[in-house]
Design a protein around this motif. Structure first.
Motif, PDB file in Angstrom:
ATOM      1  N   LEU A  45       0.875  -1.185   0.000  1.00 20.54           N
ATOM      2  CA  LEU A  45       0.000   0.000   0.000  1.00 20.54           C
ATOM      3  C   LEU A  45       0.904   1.225   0.000  1.00 20.54           C
ATOM      4  CD1 LEU A  45      -2.812   1.277   0.298  1.00 20.54           C
ATOM      5  CD2 LEU A  45      -2.574   1.010   2.755  1.00 20.54           C
ATOM      6  N   LYS A  46       0.851   2.008  -1.098  1.00 23.69           N
ATOM      7  CA  LYS A  46       1.625   3.252  -1.195  1.00 23.69           C
ATOM      8  C   LYS A  46       0.869   4.345  -0.459  1.00 23.69           C
ATOM      9  CE  LYS A  46       3.336   2.041  -5.779  1.00 23.69           C
ATOM     10  NZ  LYS A  46       3.263   2.377  -7.210  1.00 23.69           N
ATOM     11  N   PHE A  47       1.611   5.161   0.278  1.00 23.65           N
ATOM     12  CA  PHE A  47       0.999   6.252   1.038  1.00 23.65           C
ATOM     13  C   PHE A  47       0.949   7.507   0.183  1.00 23.65           C
ATOM     14  CE2 PHE A  47       2.994   4.346   5.155  1.00 23.65           C
ATOM     15  CZ  PHE A  47       2.161   3.253   5.044  1.00 23.65           C
ATOM     16  N   ASP A  48      -0.109   8.261   0.356  1.00 25.21           N
ATOM     17  CA  ASP A  48      -0.183   9.580  -0.260  1.00 25.21           C
ATOM     18  C   ASP A  48       0.820  10.472   0.454  1.00 25.21           C
ATOM     19  OD1 ASP A  48      -2.314   8.774  -1.869  1.00 25.21           O
ATOM     20  OD2 ASP A  48      -3.797   9.352  -0.368  1.00 25.21           O
ATOM     21  N   THR A  49       1.544  11.255  -0.313  1.00 26.39           N
ATOM     22  CA  THR A  49       2.543  12.126   0.327  1.00 26.39           C
ATOM     23  C   THR A  49       2.069  13.561   0.369  1.00 26.39           C
ATOM     24  OG1 THR A  49       3.662  12.312  -1.806  1.00 26.39           O
ATOM     25  CG2 THR A  49       4.502  10.699  -0.229  1.00 26.39           C
TER      26      THR A  49
END
Length: 189
Positions: free
Chosen positions: A185-189
């Protein structure tokens, strides 16, 4: 009607966290020893990645998340396929929501709390091994809806735990042959 309270897990929550995790995932999924290890591995200085949800003093949900460098990269991991190095990834170890509280957004809120904490440590994403044989494939469906992407499926992920550590898989009725979906799961930056 009272509200759901979200807070970080403490050592005093040991029994309730173990009970809920074992109720959802099977007997001996968590033990006092593994709980203490995960609590420590999910804490870096004053940043705590482990969260729980309570209502009227009753445990409704738990999320155990391990900090970068505090989880093993084993044969069920495929680092060459990860978009970020391991030191920028937390590990989502366990999510458990009481059957009576499912569908209320508790799992997603707990996940977001862990993500927010992990971002404080510089994490850009989180890795998980998703239980592909969970009832109604709910684990995969949930993690996919939250943005998780499949990297690779691994056979018999919890077999060793069931044979050597006494984990009792509720789907396999004992010795576990379930597969894990290695998901990121990629995090929003």
């Amino acid at each position: 009607m009272s509200e759901v309270i979200y807070r970080q897990i403490t050592a005093a929550d040991e029994a309730a966290v173990i009970d809920l995790a074992n109720e959802v995932h099977g007997d001996n999924y968590l033990s006092p020893e593994s709980f203490q290890h995960y609590l420590q591995a999910g804490t870096v200085e004053d940043v705590q990645l482990n969260w729980l949800a309570l209502k009227d003093g009753q445990m409704l949900g738990v999320r155990l998340t391990l900090a970068p460098g505090q989880w093993p990269i084993d044969s069920f991991c495929t680092p060459s396929e990860w978009p970020f190095p391991a030191e920028e990834l937390c590990y989502f170890k366990c999510a458990a929501v009481s059957e009576k509280a499912r569908g209320l957004g508790i799992g997603k809120t707990l996940l977001q709390r862990s993500i927010d904490s992990a971002k404080e440590l510089g994490c850009k994403g989180g890795l998980a091994h998703i239980w592909m044989q969970s009832p109604k494939n709910s684990a995969y469906e949930y993690f996919t809806r939250c943005g998780g992407e499949m990297i690779k499926q691994h056979e018999k992920r919890w077999y060793k735990a069931s044979v050597e550590d006494g984990y009792y898989c509720p789907v396999c009725d004992g010795t576990c042959y379930c597969n894990a979906g290695e998901m990121l799961l990629k995090f929003d930056t």
